[in-house]
Design a protein around this motif. Sequence first.
Motif, PDB file in Angstrom:
ATOM      1  N   GLY A  39    -112.938  -0.704 -25.372  1.00 36.28           N
ATOM      2  CA  GLY A  39    -112.478  -0.045 -24.162  1.00 36.28           C
ATOM      3  C   GLY A  39    -111.295   0.888 -24.315  1.00 36.28           C
ATOM      4  N   GLY A  40    -110.701   0.968 -25.488  1.00 34.11           N
ATOM      5  CA  GLY A  40    -109.545   1.843 -25.704  1.00 34.11           C
ATOM      6  C   GLY A  40    -109.942   3.180 -26.300  1.00 34.11           C
ATOM      7  N   ARG A  41    -108.934   4.020 -26.527  1.00 33.57           N
ATOM      8  CA  ARG A  41    -109.169   5.372 -27.026  1.00 33.57           C
ATOM      9  C   ARG A  41    -108.671   5.508 -28.470  1.00 33.57           C
ATOM     10  NH1 ARG A  41    -105.934   8.329 -22.276  1.00 33.57           N
ATOM     11  NH2 ARG A  41    -104.513   6.662 -22.927  1.00 33.57           N
ATOM     12  N   ALA A  42    -109.344   6.350 -29.225  1.00 34.90           N
ATOM     13  CA  ALA A  42    -108.946   6.707 -30.587  1.00 34.90           C
ATOM     14  C   ALA A  42    -108.995   8.227 -30.675  1.00 34.90           C
ATOM     15  CB  ALA A  42    -109.869   6.068 -31.614  1.00 34.90           C
ATOM     16  N   ARG A  43    -107.827   8.851 -30.845  1.00 33.23           N
ATOM     17  CA  ARG A  43    -107.776  10.309 -30.760  1.00 33.23           C
ATOM     18  C   ARG A  43    -106.904  10.884 -31.875  1.00 33.23           C
ATOM     19  NH1 ARG A  43    -105.343  10.729 -24.940  1.00 33.23           N
ATOM     20  NH2 ARG A  43    -104.269   8.875 -25.733  1.00 33.23           N
ATOM     21  N   ALA A  44    -107.164  12.153 -32.184  1.00 32.87           N
ATOM     22  CA  ALA A  44    -106.368  12.861 -33.180  1.00 32.87           C
ATOM     23  C   ALA A  44    -106.169  14.293 -32.725  1.00 32.87           C
ATOM     24  CB  ALA A  44    -107.043  12.823 -34.546  1.00 32.87           C
ATOM     25  N   TRP A  45    -104.954  14.818 -32.930  1.00 30.84           N
ATOM     26  CA  TRP A  45    -104.595  16.163 -32.498  1.00 30.84           C
ATOM     27  C   TRP A  45    -104.221  16.999 -33.718  1.00 30.84           C
ATOM     28  CZ3 TRP A  45    -103.616  11.721 -29.981  1.00 30.84           C
ATOM     29  CH2 TRP A  45    -103.921  11.645 -28.617  1.00 30.84           C
ATOM     30  N   ARG A  46    -104.619  18.261 -33.685  1.00 33.46           N
ATOM     31  CA  ARG A  46    -104.224  19.227 -34.714  1.00 33.46           C
ATOM     32  C   ARG A  46    -103.329  20.271 -34.066  1.00 33.46           C
ATOM     33  NH1 ARG A  46    -106.648  23.680 -37.099  1.00 33.46           N
ATOM     34  NH2 ARG A  46    -108.449  23.489 -35.705  1.00 33.46           N
ATOM     35  N   PHE A  47    -102.301  20.696 -34.805  1.00 32.52           N
ATOM     36  CA  PHE A  47    -101.284  21.604 -34.279  1.00 32.52           C
ATOM     37  C   PHE A  47    -101.228  22.886 -35.111  1.00 32.52           C
ATOM     38  CE2 PHE A  47    -100.267  17.456 -32.764  1.00 32.52           C
ATOM     39  CZ  PHE A  47     -99.622  17.619 -31.547  1.00 32.52           C
ATOM     40  N   ALA A  48    -100.689  23.931 -34.523  1.00 32.59           N
ATOM     41  CA  ALA A  48    -100.655  25.243 -35.184  1.00 32.59           C
ATOM     42  C   ALA A  48     -99.595  25.314 -36.267  1.00 32.59           C
ATOM     43  CB  ALA A  48    -100.407  26.339 -34.145  1.00 32.59           C
ATOM     44  N   HIS A  49     -98.473  24.597 -36.090  1.00 34.45           N
ATOM     45  CA  HIS A  49     -97.343  24.723 -37.005  1.00 34.45           C
ATOM     46  C   HIS A  49     -96.898  23.347 -37.474  1.00 34.45           C
ATOM     47  CE1 HIS A  49     -97.165  28.868 -35.664  1.00 34.45           C
ATOM     48  NE2 HIS A  49     -97.054  28.454 -34.414  1.00 34.45           N
ATOM     49  N   VAL A  50     -96.667  23.232 -38.775  1.00 40.13           N
ATOM     50  CA  VAL A  50     -96.273  21.950 -39.359  1.00 40.13           C
ATOM     51  C   VAL A  50     -95.145  22.184 -40.348  1.00 40.13           C
ATOM     52  CG1 VAL A  50     -97.028  19.927 -40.675  1.00 40.13           C
ATOM     53  CG2 VAL A  50     -98.634  21.084 -39.145  1.00 40.13           C
ATOM     54  N   SER A  51     -94.127  21.326 -40.287  1.00 38.94           N
ATOM     55  CA  SER A  51     -93.019  21.352 -41.237  1.00 38.94           C
ATOM     56  C   SER A  51     -92.825  19.972 -41.821  1.00 38.94           C
ATOM     57  CB  SER A  51     -91.715  21.789 -40.543  1.00 38.94           C
ATOM     58  OG  SER A  51     -91.828  23.078 -40.003  1.00 38.94           O
ATOM     59  N   ASP A  52     -92.372  19.911 -43.078  1.00 42.58           N
ATOM     60  CA  ASP A  52     -92.091  18.641 -43.726  1.00 42.58           C
ATOM     61  C   ASP A  52     -90.601  18.510 -44.009  1.00 42.58           C
ATOM     62  OD1 ASP A  52     -94.733  17.592 -43.925  1.00 42.58           O
ATOM     63  OD2 ASP A  52     -95.140  19.027 -45.529  1.00 42.58           O
ATOM     64  N   GLY A  53     -90.154  17.282 -44.196  1.00 45.07           N
ATOM     65  CA  GLY A  53     -88.757  17.024 -44.528  1.00 45.07           C
ATOM     66  C   GLY A  53     -87.811  17.228 -43.371  1.00 45.07           C
ATOM     67  N   VAL A  54     -88.263  17.004 -42.151  1.00 41.19           N
ATOM     68  CA  VAL A  54     -87.429  17.195 -40.964  1.00 41.19           C
ATOM     69  C   VAL A  54     -86.589  15.940 -40.740  1.00 41.19           C
ATOM     70  CG1 VAL A  54     -87.454  17.631 -38.485  1.00 41.19           C
ATOM     71  CG2 VAL A  54     -89.131  18.740 -39.969  1.00 41.19           C
ATOM     72  N   PRO A  55     -85.265  16.072 -40.539  1.00 43.99           N
ATOM     73  CA  PRO A  55     -84.437  14.890 -40.282  1.00 43.99           C
ATOM     74  C   PRO A  55     -84.943  14.116 -39.078  1.00 43.99           C
ATOM     75  CG  PRO A  55     -83.061  16.806 -40.705  1.00 43.99           C
ATOM     76  CD  PRO A  55     -84.476  17.301 -40.575  1.00 43.99           C
ATOM     77  N   PRO A  56     -84.869  12.758 -39.122  1.00 42.48           N
ATOM     78  CA  PRO A  56     -85.447  11.942 -38.049  1.00 42.48           C
ATOM     79  C   PRO A  56     -84.927  12.259 -36.657  1.00 42.48           C
ATOM     80  CG  PRO A  56     -84.862  10.583 -39.934  1.00 42.48           C
ATOM     81  CD  PRO A  56     -84.323  11.954 -40.198  1.00 42.48           C
ATOM     82  N   GLY A  57     -83.634  12.603 -36.551  1.00 40.53           N
ATOM     83  CA  GLY A  57     -83.079  12.844 -35.225  1.00 40.53           C
ATOM     84  C   GLY A  57     -83.215  14.263 -34.735  1.00 40.53           C
ATOM     85  N   ASP A  58     -83.850  15.119 -35.535  1.00 40.20           N
ATOM     86  CA  ASP A  58     -83.907  16.546 -35.212  1.00 40.20           C
ATOM     87  C   ASP A  58     -85.114  16.833 -34.333  1.00 40.20           C
ATOM     88  OD1 ASP A  58     -83.214  19.175 -35.192  1.00 40.20           O
ATOM     89  OD2 ASP A  58     -83.990  19.614 -37.186  1.00 40.20           O
ATOM     90  N   LEU A  59     -85.094  16.298 -33.114  1.00 40.57           N
ATOM     91  CA  LEU A  59     -86.277  16.374 -32.274  1.00 40.57           C
ATOM     92  C   LEU A  59     -86.025  16.996 -30.914  1.00 40.57           C
ATOM     93  CD1 LEU A  59     -87.852  12.880 -32.982  1.00 40.57           C
ATOM     94  CD2 LEU A  59     -88.787  15.089 -33.621  1.00 40.57           C
ATOM     95  N   ALA A  60     -84.947  16.601 -30.240  1.00 33.30           N
ATOM     96  CA  ALA A  60     -84.785  16.987 -28.842  1.00 33.30           C
ATOM     97  C   ALA A  60     -84.155  18.355 -28.717  1.00 33.30           C
ATOM     98  CB  ALA A  60     -83.920  15.959 -28.111  1.00 33.30           C
ATOM     99  N   PRO A  61     -84.612  19.180 -27.781  1.00 35.38           N
ATOM    100  CA  PRO A  61     -83.991  20.479 -27.567  1.00 35.38           C
ATOM    101  C   PRO A  61     -82.506  20.332 -27.251  1.00 35.38           C
ATOM    102  CG  PRO A  61     -86.055  20.293 -26.362  1.00 35.38           C
ATOM    103  CD  PRO A  61     -85.742  18.938 -26.885  1.00 35.38           C
ATOM    104  N   SER A  62     -81.713  21.274 -27.706  1.00 37.62           N
ATOM    105  CA  SER A  62     -80.268  21.217 -27.523  1.00 37.62           C
ATOM    106  C   SER A  62     -79.888  21.049 -26.053  1.00 37.62           C
ATOM    107  CB  SER A  62     -79.631  22.500 -28.065  1.00 37.62           C
ATOM    108  OG  SER A  62     -78.252  22.519 -27.802  1.00 37.62           O
ATOM    109  N   GLY A  63     -78.991  20.082 -25.799  1.00 35.94           N
ATOM    110  CA  GLY A  63     -78.443  19.906 -24.466  1.00 35.94           C
ATOM    111  C   GLY A  63     -79.232  19.004 -23.553  1.00 35.94           C
ATOM    112  N   THR A  64     -80.439  18.601 -23.948  1.00 33.85           N
ATOM    113  CA  THR A  64     -81.199  17.714 -23.085  1.00 33.85           C
ATOM    114  C   THR A  64     -80.719  16.281 -23.249  1.00 33.85           C
ATOM    115  OG1 THR A  64     -82.915  17.300 -24.730  1.00 33.85           O
ATOM    116  CG2 THR A  64     -83.230  19.179 -23.248  1.00 33.85           C
ATOM    117  N   ALA A  65     -80.991  15.461 -22.271  1.00 32.41           N
ATOM    118  CA  ALA A  65     -80.612  14.053 -22.316  1.00 32.41           C
ATOM    119  C   ALA A  65     -81.815  13.198 -21.975  1.00 32.41           C
ATOM    120  CB  ALA A  65     -79.482  13.778 -21.324  1.00 32.41           C
ATOM    121  N   TRP A  66     -81.886  12.044 -22.604  1.00 34.75           N
ATOM    122  CA  TRP A  66     -82.942  11.109 -22.251  1.00 34.75           C
ATOM    123  C   TRP A  66     -82.590  10.448 -20.920  1.00 34.75           C
ATOM    124  CZ3 TRP A  66     -87.590   9.739 -22.021  1.00 34.75           C
ATOM    125  CH2 TRP A  66     -87.967   8.446 -21.639  1.00 34.75           C
ATOM    126  N   ARG A  67     -83.505  10.478 -20.001  1.00 37.45           N
ATOM    127  CA  ARG A  67     -83.318   9.876 -18.685  1.00 37.45           C
ATOM    128  C   ARG A  67     -84.258   8.689 -18.570  1.00 37.45           C
ATOM    129  NH1 ARG A  67     -83.170  15.372 -14.915  1.00 37.45           N
ATOM    130  NH2 ARG A  67     -81.597  16.481 -16.151  1.00 37.45           N
TER     131      ARG A  67
END
Length: 384
Positions: A49-77
């Motif tokens: 009954g569950g889903r199994a899915r995979a997504w492909r993206f246009a741009h991929v980079s390797d070696g990205v620091p773990p915390g380098d994710l959120a756009p500058s200035g945003t906050a988790w709410r």
Amino acid sequence: MDEQRSWASFAGRLASDVVECVDLDQEPHRLAETGPWFVVVDFEAFGRGGRARAWRFAHVSDGVPPGDLAPSGTAWRGPEPTSWRSSLDRDAYQATVRRVHDHVREGTVYQVNVCRVLQAPLPLVHDGGTPVEPDAAALAARLAAGNPAPYGAGVHVPASSGVEPVWVVSASPELYLSLDGGALASGPIKGTARTAAGLTDKDRAENVMITDLVRNDLQRVCTPGTVAVTDLLGLEEHPGLVHLVSRVRGALAPEVAAAEDRWGQVLGATFPPGSVSGAPKSSALRIIDELETAPRGPYCGAVGWVDGDCAELAVGIRTFWWERGPRDDGVLRFGTGAGITWDSDPVAEWRETELKAERLVGLASTTVTAPESNLWRSGRHCPR
């Protein structure tokens, strides 16, 4: 507010701008195509009954620091800390542990992983303009800073993208499967305590039992005689707790490696992960369906990437997922559980589920400004 962009991240590999989504129940052979494909598989996938899915993206980079994710200035709410509710409260969870004892006594099963799902309301964000989904990248950065994990992950494809949507953020410490150079490996975790001194003989026996199950799973798709336990009962320290971790490795059988549907065969032989189901697996899954009151979804499923004949997939533990329902404006969920055997004490098992949840739910319930990020750079295509 600017339109949200789609992105995915797993263990230092970062992608943006979704291209397509495939249903792995229907087309597992697509994973053999050039990727990487970022994968999210529900625990209930492949006939339950569950889903199994995979997504492909246009741009991929390797070696990205773990915390380098959120756009500058945003906050988790995040949700209010007091707004979380559990699919099984303490009394119900402890009663479920006792039900598993009955099954063990009857010889139906040796171990069952019993889980509960926490959820809290988390509506769309209204900051002027079109309401948008909660910022998964900000939560991923928050977890990377407050609870770093070897298989930290996030996949967010907003509903506005026109591609099948997904919202998953994980701080998983557990390897489900890796494939590299024909070597198929897994790293089952069983045994959790606040410190190493808190680990018990029950934890060690549980780990050995599940390691044997994983070894049997890998033997179904590996060359006979190549599957071996390379590390047994290793101790790993993570923020706020310790785990017992074993390692199993084998050589993928040539006929499986050459097959167009090789990923269908590998997933069919090994999913769901043994550490979050039980032993024997088929009996444990029947008992889970009987006793648990909420679907696990991506929790206890698989999260990671597949790129042709290489892959790295984590067990979807320490995982948040967000969805909108027909009667709500959005709910954030998080799963936690424990392996139940004949030696399990219902009170201790409940406390283990609390231990696994307390740090991460605390992080997700806090509003914190995220660090600067360059997630939205154009990136580069994954090298082959």
